[in-house]
Write a protein that holds these residues in place. Structure first.
Motif, short mmCIF file in Angstrom:
data_model
loop_
_atom_site.label_atom_id
_atom_site.label_comp_id
_atom_site.label_asym_id
_atom_site.label_seq_id
_atom_site.Cartn_x
_atom_site.Cartn_y
_atom_site.Cartn_z
N ASN A 29 45.19 48.49 52.60
CA ASN A 29 45.84 48.33 51.29
C ASN A 29 46.77 47.13 51.20
OD1 ASN A 29 44.57 50.69 50.50
ND2 ASN A 29 46.32 51.99 51.00
N LYS A 30 46.95 46.44 52.28
CA LYS A 30 47.87 45.31 52.28
C LYS A 30 47.37 44.22 51.32
CE LYS A 30 50.27 42.14 55.42
NZ LYS A 30 50.38 41.69 56.83
N VAL A 31 48.23 43.78 50.41
CA VAL A 31 47.88 42.75 49.44
C VAL A 31 48.05 41.38 50.09
CG1 VAL A 31 48.40 41.75 47.19
CG2 VAL A 31 48.57 44.23 47.53
N THR A 32 46.99 40.58 50.04
CA THR A 32 47.02 39.25 50.63
C THR A 32 46.63 38.21 49.57
OG1 THR A 32 44.71 39.30 51.32
CG2 THR A 32 46.34 40.22 52.86
N PHE A 33 46.86 36.96 49.91
CA PHE A 33 46.53 35.87 48.99
C PHE A 33 45.05 35.86 48.67
CE2 PHE A 33 44.85 31.53 48.61
CZ PHE A 33 45.51 31.10 47.46
N TRP A 34 44.17 36.03 49.68
CA TRP A 34 42.74 35.96 49.46
C TRP A 34 42.23 37.17 48.69
CZ3 TRP A 34 40.28 31.69 49.50
CH2 TRP A 34 40.68 30.65 50.34
N LYS A 35 42.86 38.32 48.84
CA LYS A 35 42.46 39.47 48.03
C LYS A 35 42.75 39.22 46.56
CE LYS A 35 42.76 43.25 51.39
NZ LYS A 35 43.39 44.55 51.71
N VAL A 36 43.91 38.66 46.28
CA VAL A 36 44.26 38.36 44.88
C VAL A 36 43.34 37.29 44.31
CG1 VAL A 36 46.05 37.44 43.36
CG2 VAL A 36 46.67 39.03 45.20
N LYS B 250 40.72 61.00 49.97
CA LYS B 250 39.39 60.45 49.71
C LYS B 250 39.32 59.82 48.33
CE LYS B 250 36.99 63.50 52.91
NZ LYS B 250 35.87 64.45 53.11
N THR B 251 40.27 58.96 48.04
CA THR B 251 40.27 58.23 46.78
C THR B 251 40.42 56.74 47.06
OG1 THR B 251 42.67 58.44 46.51
CG2 THR B 251 41.29 60.16 45.50
N GLN B 252 39.92 55.95 46.13
CA GLN B 252 40.06 54.50 46.23
C GLN B 252 39.94 53.90 44.84
OE1 GLN B 252 37.78 52.48 49.27
NE2 GLN B 252 37.64 50.61 48.05
N TRP B 253 40.80 52.93 44.55
CA TRP B 253 40.65 52.18 43.31
C TRP B 253 40.74 50.69 43.61
CZ3 TRP B 253 44.80 49.11 42.42
CH2 TRP B 253 46.06 49.56 42.80
N THR B 254 40.12 49.89 42.75
CA THR B 254 40.02 48.46 42.96
C THR B 254 40.27 47.73 41.65
OG1 THR B 254 38.36 48.79 44.69
CG2 THR B 254 38.54 46.57 43.76
N ILE B 255 41.05 46.67 41.72
CA ILE B 255 41.25 45.76 40.59
C ILE B 255 40.64 44.42 40.99
CG2 ILE B 255 42.93 44.57 39.14
CD1 ILE B 255 44.82 46.88 39.49
N SER B 256 39.92 43.83 40.08
CA SER B 256 39.20 42.60 40.39
C SER B 256 40.14 41.45 40.74
CB SER B 256 38.31 42.20 39.21
OG SER B 256 39.10 42.02 38.05
N SER B 257 39.62 40.52 41.51
CA SER B 257 40.35 39.31 41.87
C SER B 257 40.37 38.34 40.68
CB SER B 257 39.69 38.63 43.06
OG SER B 257 38.40 38.18 42.71
N ILE B 258 41.15 37.28 40.84
CA ILE B 258 41.20 36.26 39.78
C ILE B 258 39.82 35.64 39.59
CG2 ILE B 258 42.16 34.01 39.18
CD1 ILE B 258 44.74 34.86 40.56
N ALA B 259 39.12 35.38 40.71
CA ALA B 259 37.79 34.77 40.61
C ALA B 259 36.82 35.69 39.87
CB ALA B 259 37.26 34.46 42.01
N ALA B 260 36.90 37.00 40.14
CA ALA B 260 35.98 37.95 39.50
C ALA B 260 36.29 38.14 38.03
CB ALA B 260 36.02 39.29 40.22
N MET B 261 37.50 37.81 37.60
CA MET B 261 37.84 37.93 36.18
C MET B 261 37.12 36.87 35.33
SD MET B 261 41.93 38.69 36.13
CE MET B 261 42.65 40.07 37.02
N MET B 262 36.72 35.79 35.97
CA MET B 262 36.12 34.68 35.24
C MET B 262 34.62 34.89 35.05
SD MET B 262 38.80 32.80 34.91
CE MET B 262 40.40 32.46 35.68
N ARG B 263 34.15 34.65 33.83
CA ARG B 263 32.73 34.60 33.54
C ARG B 263 32.45 33.27 32.84
NH1 ARG B 263 30.43 40.49 31.63
NH2 ARG B 263 30.89 41.60 33.57
N PRO B 264 32.21 32.24 33.62
CA PRO B 264 32.08 30.91 33.01
C PRO B 264 30.83 30.76 32.15
CG PRO B 264 31.59 30.84 35.36
CD PRO B 264 32.14 32.20 35.09
N LEU B 265 29.75 31.48 32.50
CA LEU B 265 28.51 31.42 31.73
C LEU B 265 28.27 32.78 31.10
CD1 LEU B 265 26.23 29.49 34.27
CD2 LEU B 265 27.41 28.57 32.25
#
Length: 830
Positions: free
Chosen positions: A437-444, A457-472
């Motif tokens: 769960n440690k937040v790192t620069f590359w995870k962000v 037995k739970t897990q949640w995920t928030i997308s990275s900055i790169a994954a937020m982008m949809r250039p096409l």
């Protein structure tokens, strides 16, 4: 000049007239002793070898003969020739013939060795002559099996008892979290699984495992052979189908065909007091294209019983591992039968920065060759794991290990147990989560931010900055986050959801969708779900890449769906959904990026009056005789040798809730993957369908045949590579696809080519659409190679496609493909 042409034309006509005059078809199939087709068998007329033909890859043949009497000779390497008297009259003759392996004494004529006597081959030939008597798999039996599979990352540091005692002392004074993190990193370098089972077997291939003990320490991703239900290393068979290990079947050196495919050299005679002399024989392949083993075999004098085997699979055909070897030791049962006592498998795989060394020990004991099997014991269920199997402690396992633990394995288990004792279970799991769960620069920036709670037995995920982008994307670039949530219970039930919301950078419009699923019956894979969407949509969602993103394919929709998937019976699945949607044209004034409009021939989005649609669909698919393993709360599907049959039905429901559609569509299909001996793997897909009702049929609900992409080789099971038009169909059509991967069976015959790991592929497709008077057919051939990519297997291919039809002139195109290996099924998408 004109007269010469007339004479040539007349000559051709006379020639074809001669060939076709009074000739009648003789056809049939050449089969082996097990009624399996013999590939490429030769068929010719005795005393007139010019009248000959050759069977295809499945043993089917066809030849044309004039009226008369003939002696046909059927011939194949490794099999006895057989003659057949035939009278050809004015009708098609069908002759199916069965060939049998040549006897051991007759193999002398195939002596490829030097002029001096080859003692090693003669000894193996003796064993081959009685191998059916030696093979314990010819008889029903029950035995106990113990399996221990382990792998270790290279560079793992092993700690002594003093190191562990120091760690335990440090835990009382030092930073406990740092110690947990350190210990966790050490554990991640080693993985181990132990399995105990009672195995029942009845010829020819009926298996039932009852697993009474199962212990997993770490990750079992790279571990091999944790069950006997998938692969059987029985070298007394002619070929071994190791579908979870090798792309091609492995030809055994202890077989009639093996005698012709391997070289044998006696390298040592071991004298033993009171026991027969033991011969150590070296095995090397004559042609690595079809013979993929090398190593040693130990055979007794006079009895010709096998005591030990040590084989390595030559590189080139392995799915995951770089190297694989297997050692087997046998005990002599009743002085006439070789009974497997133990197996040791060694394997490794190297990635860019790490290497895994693995080994699997298998012990067989307490054989009973007079079993009293209960009625219905054998079937599609190959293995059952009991509830108690997961509760076995260290004391239990210490009494079950016929092969003692190595010192390294003892240290690993003791180290792990000490950590379990040092930290309570909850705090131990927390320590794992604290690292994850440690937040790192590359995870962000790139990987995404995760939050896991193993105890719950739970897990949640928030997308990275790169994954937020949809250039096409439709109507320009978009930016926005995704959110993923997963929950699992002890009974294997799961809940998961995925949500994405984004905003367009050109139009400032907000779009998004969410999908929620609940797996309520893990064994039957029964799942219910709901989906909400407010987004762009495509009229032709399945089309060539050059067509999908043309603006005349864009609309908007807001919809909600309910769906339910479940298994009715073993292998029979029903997937159905009900969707209510509002479809509308893109808002007036929508902005687009128009940089390549001229090159793409882009136009404007379609204009139409918005409408509502209520659509019900279901898919019923059935795979006969589907094999599976039963876990306490879930089912592991192993596959089937039979094709998967399916029917798809879609109903546009009129009037209800203002729905403005009214159509009925049905489609039937069949698809299968199968191996053809050592010649590779084939896959086909056949389908047909039509609209039964098209009273109100909207463009979004029409069915299309996808045109080919200009460069990419698309999935050949669902599309054509060189179809130049996207064809909508209302009435019946016929669509077929076929591909065959030779897995090195052809190209490896060229010296040194196997080292390149390049393999050949060929296939084709046929499409008939009567309503458009359209016929299209194509064949393709290509080269493929598998590369390691981020701990996965990436296959890259290059192909030449030849196509023709009644709407085009013959032409050739070139394509490339990229495919990732699915490590669960051990298959590529095609």
């Amino acid at each position: 000049m004109q007269g010469i042409q007339q004479y040539i034309l007349l000559g051709i006509c006379l020639l074809f007239g001669q060939l076709s005059f009074a000739q009648y078809v003789v056809k049939g199939k050449v089969l082996d002793e097990t009624n399996v087709g013999i590939p490429f068998a030769d068929i010719y007329v005795k005393n007139n070898s010019d009248l000959r033909t050759r069977a295809d890859i499945e043993g089917n043949y066809l030849m044309r003969l004039q009226v008369g009497e003939y002696y046909l000779v059927f011939s194949a390497m490794g099999y006895e020739n057989r003659e057949f008297y035939l009278v050809v009259g004015e009708a098609t003759k069908e002759v199916n013939i069965q060939l049998f392996p040549v006897k051991v004494k007759d193999l002398e004529e195939f002596d490829f060795s030097e002029k001096r006597r080859n003692i090693g081959r003669e000894i193996v030939m003796r064993t081959v002559g009685i191998k059916n008597k030696l093979d314990y798999n010819q008889y029903p039996h029950i035995c106990d099996v113990y399996i221990r599979a382990k792998d270790e990352k290279s560079g793992t540091v092993h700690y002594s008892e003093k190191d562990q005692e120091k760690d335990e002392a440090d835990a009382r004074f030092d930073d406990v979290e740092k110690l947990k993190e350190k210990k966790m990193q050490e554990l991640n370098n080693t993985n181990m699984v132990e399995v105990e089972m009672n195995r029942s077997y009845a010829p020819p291939n009926n298996i039932k495992e009852i697993r009474t003990g199962y212990s997993k320490r770490g990750n079992d991703r790279n571990l091999y052979f944790t069950t006997t239900a998938k692969s059987n290393f029985n070298f007394f068979q002619n070929t071994l189908s190791l579908d979870d290990l090798s792309k091609s079947p492995v030809q055994s050196p202890i077989s009639t065909a093996g005698i012709l495919s391997y070289k044998y050299q006696l390298v040592e005679k071991i004298e033993r007091e009171g026991q027969p002399t033991l011969n150590k024989i070296k095995i090397t392949p004559r042609n690595i294209a079809t013979s993929t083993l090398e190593g040693f075999i130990w055979i007794q004098d006079s009895t010709w019983l096998v005591e030990k085997i040590d084989f390595t699979i030559i590189k080139g055909n392995l799915y995951i591992y770089d190297n694989f070897s297997v050692q087997q030791e046998f005990e002599i049962y009743g002085d006439t039968m070789c009974v497997l006592k133990s197996q040791l498998m060694s394997y490794n795989v190297a990635y860019r920065k790490e290497k895994f060394e693995g080994s699997t020990v298998v012990n067989y004991s307490n054989y009973n060759f007079k079993p009293d099997f209960k009625k219905g014991l054998f079937g599609n269920e190959l293995a059952v794991t009991t509830e108690e199997a997961y509760e076995r402690d260290s004391t239990y396992w210490s009494g079950k290990r016929l092969t003692p633990l190595t010192e390294e394995e003892q240290r690993f288990i003791k180290q792990r147990d000490s950590i379990e004792n040092l930290f309570t279970k909850t705090s131990y799991l927390d320590s794992i989560d604290s690292v994850f769960n440690k937040v790192t620069f590359w995870k962000v920036l790139w990987f995404g931010i995760d939050r896991r709670n193993r105890a719950n037995k739970t897990q949640w995920t928030i997308s990275s900055i790169a994954a937020m982008m949809r250039p096409l994307y439709i109507a320009g670039p978009r930016i926005g986050p995704d959110f993923d949530y997963f929950k699992k219970w002890d009974n294997e039930k799961t809940f998961d959801s995925y949500t994405r919301v984004d905003v367009g950078l050109l139009n400032g419009d907000i779009k998004g969708y969410t999908n929620i699923r609940y797996l309520y019956n893990p064994f039957r894979q029964s799942r219910v779900g709901v989906n909400f969407t407010h987004n762009y949509d495509l009229i032709r969602s399945y089309d060539a890449l050059t067509q999908v993103f043309l603006r005349d394919n864009f609309i908007e929709k807001t919809s909600g769906s309910l769906y339910h998937d479940f298994e009715l019976l073993n292998g029979l699945y029903l997937e159905n959904s009900l969707t209510y949607t509002n479809r509308r044209p893109l808002p007036e004034g929508t902005k687009f990026i128009r940089w390549f409009d001229k090159e793409l021939g882009n136009t404007e989005p379609p204009e139409f009056i918005q409408y509502n649609a209520l659509i019900l669909d279901f898919m019923l698919r059935y795979t006969p005789f589907q094999k599976y393993m039963r876990e306490p709360k879930r089912k592991v599907v192993l596959g089937s040798k039979w094709p998967m049959l399916y029917v798809f039905y879609e109903k546009g429901i009129p009037q209800l809730f203002g729905s403005e559609v009214n159509h009925d569509y049905i489609r039937f299909g069949a698809m299968q993957t199968f191996k053809i001996g050592t010649l590779g793997t084939s896959k086909y897909h056949i389908t047909t369908g039509r609209f039964l009702n098209q009273k109100i049929l909207r463009p979004e609900d029409m069915q299309y045949h996808r045109r080919g992409d200009p460069i990419l080789f698309s999935n050949p099971m669902y599309s054509y590579q060189d179809l130049d038009s996207t064809l909508p169909t209302m009435n019946w059509y016929f669509e077929s696809h076929y591909i065959h991967h030779f897995n090195g069976a052809l190209i490896n015959k060229i010296p040194f080519m196997k080292k390149t790991r390049i393999s050949t592929v060929a296939g084709g497709g046929y499409l008939w659409v009567p309503e458009h008077n359209w016929t299209h057919y194509e064949v393709y051939t290509g080269l493929e190679r598998i590369f390691k990519f981020a701990r996965r297997r990436l296959r890259i291919g290059a192909y030449a496609v030849f196509s023709d039809g009644n709407q085009i002139n013959p032409r050739t195109s070139f394509k490339i493909s990229f495919a990732i290996l699915d490590e669960r099924s051990m298959k590529f998408t095609f």
